[in-house]
Structure formats: C-alpha cells, structure tokens
Motif scaffolding. Structure first.
Motif, PDB file in Angstrom:
ATOM      1  N   TYR A  46       0.834  -1.195   0.000  1.00  0.00           N
ATOM      2  CA  TYR A  46       0.000   0.000   0.000  1.00  0.00           C
ATOM      3  C   TYR A  46       0.874   1.252   0.000  1.00  0.00           C
ATOM      4  N   THR A  47       0.398   2.282  -0.686  1.00  0.00           N
ATOM      5  CA  THR A  47       1.072   3.574  -0.684  1.00  0.00           C
ATOM      6  C   THR A  47       0.240   4.550   0.131  1.00  0.00           C
ATOM      7  N   SER A  48       0.863   5.183   1.116  1.00  0.00           N
ATOM      8  CA  SER A  48       0.173   6.136   1.990  1.00  0.00           C
ATOM      9  C   SER A  48       0.898   7.470   1.955  1.00  0.00           C
ATOM     10  N   GLY A  49       0.206   8.516   2.366  1.00  0.00           N
ATOM     11  CA  GLY A  49       0.842   9.831   2.358  1.00  0.00           C
ATOM     12  C   GLY A  49       0.104  10.841   3.202  1.00  0.00           C
ATOM     13  N   VAL A  50       0.825  11.857   3.630  1.00  0.00           N
ATOM     14  CA  VAL A  50       0.226  13.018   4.292  1.00  0.00           C
ATOM     15  C   VAL A  50       0.750  14.272   3.601  1.00  0.00           C
ATOM     16  N   SER A  51      -0.045  15.327   3.650  1.00  0.00           N
ATOM     17  CA  SER A  51       0.326  16.591   3.028  1.00  0.00           C
ATOM     18  C   SER A  51       0.040  17.727   3.997  1.00  0.00           C
ATOM     19  N   LEU A  52       0.960  18.695   4.050  1.00  0.00           N
ATOM     20  CA  LEU A  52       0.818  19.850   4.938  1.00  0.00           C
ATOM     21  C   LEU A  52       1.140  21.118   4.155  1.00  0.00           C
ATOM     22  N   LYS A  53       0.233  22.084   4.197  1.00  0.00           N
ATOM     23  CA  LYS A  53       0.435  23.370   3.545  1.00  0.00           C
ATOM     24  C   LYS A  53       0.179  24.476   4.560  1.00  0.00           C
ATOM     25  N   ILE A  54       1.019  25.486   4.580  1.00  0.00           N
ATOM     26  CA  ILE A  54       0.866  26.599   5.515  1.00  0.00           C
ATOM     27  C   ILE A  54       0.748  27.894   4.712  1.00  0.00           C
TER      28      ILE A  54
END
Length: 224
Positions: A161-169
């Motif tokens: 499985y491919t997982s990810g998180v993203s954060l933008k400020i």
C-alpha cells in the motif's frame, strides 16, 4: 528421477527455515518515508498562531480528521507556534490531508524450486497514492527487499500500500503560501491509525527542513 539425499534434504530444510526467519523479520521491519518540503518566508514561531483546516473539504468536520489534526497541532505547538481553534484569529492557516490507496498485488518470480538455488530481490513499481492528484508525486520506482519462505514454483504474491500526508501553511492575511510538505511511504499496512501518526512524525523531523530537499526517514514498524 533422482531423489534428494538426506544431506540435501537437510540443507533444503535449513534454507527454508532461514527464509522463514527473514520473512518474519521483513514483516516487522520499519518502512521508509520520503519527505519533501518547500518553504518561502515561513516566519519564526514567536508571535505566530495557527489553525488547522482540512485541505480536502470532504474530510472537514470528521472525527477521524480531528484525531489526526490533533497530532499535527501538537507537533506545530512543539515547534513553537501557538494553536487557536478559530481560523479567523490565526496568523497562519495549516491545511492538512492524508490517505492510503487500495493496495497493489505484486507477483514476483524468485527462481526458487525444489532442489534449486533460491534468491530474493527487490520488486519494482511506480505505486500510485490515491491522492496523487492532490499531493503530486516524486516519480521513480520504489525498490524494497522482500523475503518469502514458501516454495510455489518460484512465484510469490503479496499486497503493498502507498500512503501519504500533506501539509500546507498559508499566511492568513493574504493567503500567500509559505510552506508545502509531504511524506509518502510504501508498506504492507493500510491502517491509517498506524500510518498517519508516523508519517506526520517523519514530516516534522528537523522541521521545516531544507527547501527543495527530499529526505528518507525511517518509520517505526507496526505493532501487531
């Protein structure tokens, strides 16, 4: 047909046992998260407040999102930024997103057969994260060693499985983007309760990092 001798059978059993031990070790091994971060005039924490919102509107208001947003809030506060609940009172807006794809089955020939010499090697494949349309991607194949103790005409099958998180400020006053970061990993787990906290931890390792640099962070193995 010539049958294996006792010594040959003994060696085959030892080889199978060794492969089994390596398989168990591989299942418990940590996975690697690729972390990429970009920043432009991100202010020092002193005097700065932030509020977290869902980058994907479909996640907004959800209990699951709130649980993971709390982890991000704690990490931002640990860096020195002050959390507030109301985005209208914040100087920074933190947009957070996460996900895991539906998995990919991988079939690989190992060259292992009865009486044959076995080997193991990497699998290849540009695994697509379900949210690549939102998160983008770094391209290039993933490579990961995998052991399998079972002999089935030299063919193995397993799911990854491919997982990810993203954060933008963003700066609240004018909406200018100050920071973008993402962490992505391939593993044998699809449990967001395990994946998201570890990916957030990887994303905040040496935060905010060097702009434009992609680093590989080791993520702890899942406890069974």
């Amino acid at each position: 047909m010539k049958h294996p001798s006792g010594s040959q059978l003994g060696r085959m059993r030892l080889a199978a046992a060794a492969l089994l031990l390596m398989a168990l070790a591989a299942c418990a091994a940590p996975f690697k998260a690729d972390v990429s971060r970009f920043q432009s005039q991100l202010p020092a924490p002193s005097g700065q407040s932030f509020a977290i919102v869902a980058d994907d509107p479909k996640l907004s208001g959800g209990l699951e999102f709130a649980q993971y947003a709390t982890i991000v809030r704690d990490r931002m506060a640990r860096v020195g930024y002050a959390p507030v609940e109301d985005p209208a009172r914040a100087t920074l807006i933190v947009r957070f997103d996460y996900g895991v794809d539906g998995g990919r089955e991988r079939v690989r020939s190992t060259g292992v057969g009865v009486g044959g010499a076995g080997y193991w090697g990497p699998w290849y494949g540009p695994y697509g994260f379900y949210g690549r349309s939102r998160f983008g991607g770094w391209g290039g194949p993933w490579r990961y060693g995998w052991y399998d103790p079972f002999f089935d005409n030299g063919v193995q099958s397993y799911t990854v499985y491919t997982s990810g998180v993203s954060l933008k400020i963003d700066r609240a006053a004018d909406g200018q983007r100050l920071f973008e970061g993402k962490a992505e990993a391939v593993s044998s787990s699809n449990r967001l309760q395990y994946l998201v906290p570890n990916l957030v931890e990887a994303l905040f390792t040496d935060f905010p990092g060097n702009s434009g640099e992609t680093v590989r962070i080791t993520v702890a193995p899942e406890k069974k």
